[in-house]
Scaffold this active site. Structure first.
Site, short mmCIF file in Angstrom:
data_model
loop_
_atom_site.label_atom_id
_atom_site.label_comp_id
_atom_site.label_asym_id
_atom_site.label_seq_id
_atom_site.Cartn_x
_atom_site.Cartn_y
_atom_site.Cartn_z
N ARG A 243 -4.13 -10.09 4.45
CA ARG A 243 -4.39 -10.08 3.06
C ARG A 243 -3.25 -9.58 2.42
NH1 ARG A 243 -6.68 -6.62 -0.59
NH2 ARG A 243 -8.08 -7.66 -2.12
N LYS B 194 0.67 -1.18 0.11
CA LYS B 194 0.09 0.04 0.05
C LYS B 194 0.75 1.25 -0.19
CE LYS B 194 -4.53 -1.65 1.57
NZ LYS B 194 -5.53 -1.84 2.28
#
Length: 277
Positions: A256, A222
């Site tokens: 995840r 991210k």
């Protein structure tokens, strides 16, 4: 013992579980989307992830990266359902990452056993679609919508506000008839949050244990990791693995991730270090 019920699956969360991302999109922020490559490529990606140590497969047909445009129900179903139908034979829970009730219904009919909704099941019909099944659900916090969520997000107390939101969504799920054993929570790193908000959440994950549900965390590749390291998205594997271990240290039970093998190895080191503690 912590566990998560997902249809016929009972996921043991005594040890952290890796959820592998299978992106069926053309515009994934991470650059690993499989749109146009077909079910065979998705199956190969899934088999590699399982061999590397994944315990859940998460299929997505719509990008939720900052600034991403929405796709129609029909297009998302076309991307997701054939893949779900093929992956259900692999013997692990198949999660579908969607905000759309119509996609949830189609995916559940195709054999999905977990719905992963970045919108926290707030869309009209989402609660009913999920409650009618025996599937598990991951409820995530997101401030705003993907198209604009990263435009100057503001919080007074990010940890308290995220916890309050998740608690309210749990109440809605329980009122709809969803058993608590089917529910896990995600604070939503990067979804309507600046770097300082993401770091505050990561430092305070243990506070979420008070809600009484397993915690799913998605830090993989991210932008917050890019802001910290200065690395582009394709060079954030190390930072992602470190972030995964930090999240587990703070109580996360499901991770995840894009890079399953690197995450598995990082967790093995963490587990060995703590074995004699």
């Amino acid at each position: 013992m912590p566990h998560l019920v997902c249809g016929t699956y009972r996921i043991d969360l005594v040890r952290p579980v890796i959820m592998a991302i299978i992106n069926m999109t053309p515009d994934s922020f991470s650059g690993d989307g499989l749109a146009g490559q077909g079910v065979a490529e998705a199956l190969a990606r899934a088999e590699q992830a399982l061999e590397a140590g994944a315990g859940i497969l998460d299929v997505g047909g719509e990008s939720t990266r900052p600034g991403s445009p929405p796709v129609s129900d029909a297009e998302e179903i076309e991307r997701v359902v054939p893949v779900v139908e093929r992956l259900t034979g692999l013997g692990v829970p198949i999660s579908v990452d969607t905000m759309k009730p119509a996609v949830m219904t189609a995916a559940l009919a195709a054999g999905a056993s977990l719905i992963n909704d970045v919108n926290g099941l707030r869309a009209s019909g989402a609660l009913a679609a999920l409650a009618a099944s025996g599937a598990g659900v991951c409820v995530m916090h997101m401030q705003g919508i993907p198209g604009t969520m990263q435009v100057a997000p503001v919080y007074g107390d990010v940890v308290g506000e995220v916890m309050e939101f998740l608690e309210a969504r749990v109440s809605a799920l329980k009122a709809a008839g969803v058993a608590r054993a089917r529910i896990c929570l995600d604070p939503g790193f990067g979804f309507g949050k600046a770097l300082e908000h993401n770091l505050a959440l990561l430092r305070s994950l243990k506070r979420f244990e008070a809600l009484g549900f397993p915690l799913l965390v998605g830090l993989s590749r991210k932008s917050m990791l890019g802001q910290i390291t200065g690395q582009p998205v394709d060079k954030r594997m190390v930072a992602s693995a470190v972030g995964a271990v930090l999240a587990v240290e703070q109580g996360a039970r499901i991770l995840r991730v894009h890079d399953v093998e690197a995450t598995r190895d990082a967790l093995r080191v963490w587990e060995a270090f703590n074995a004699g503690a």
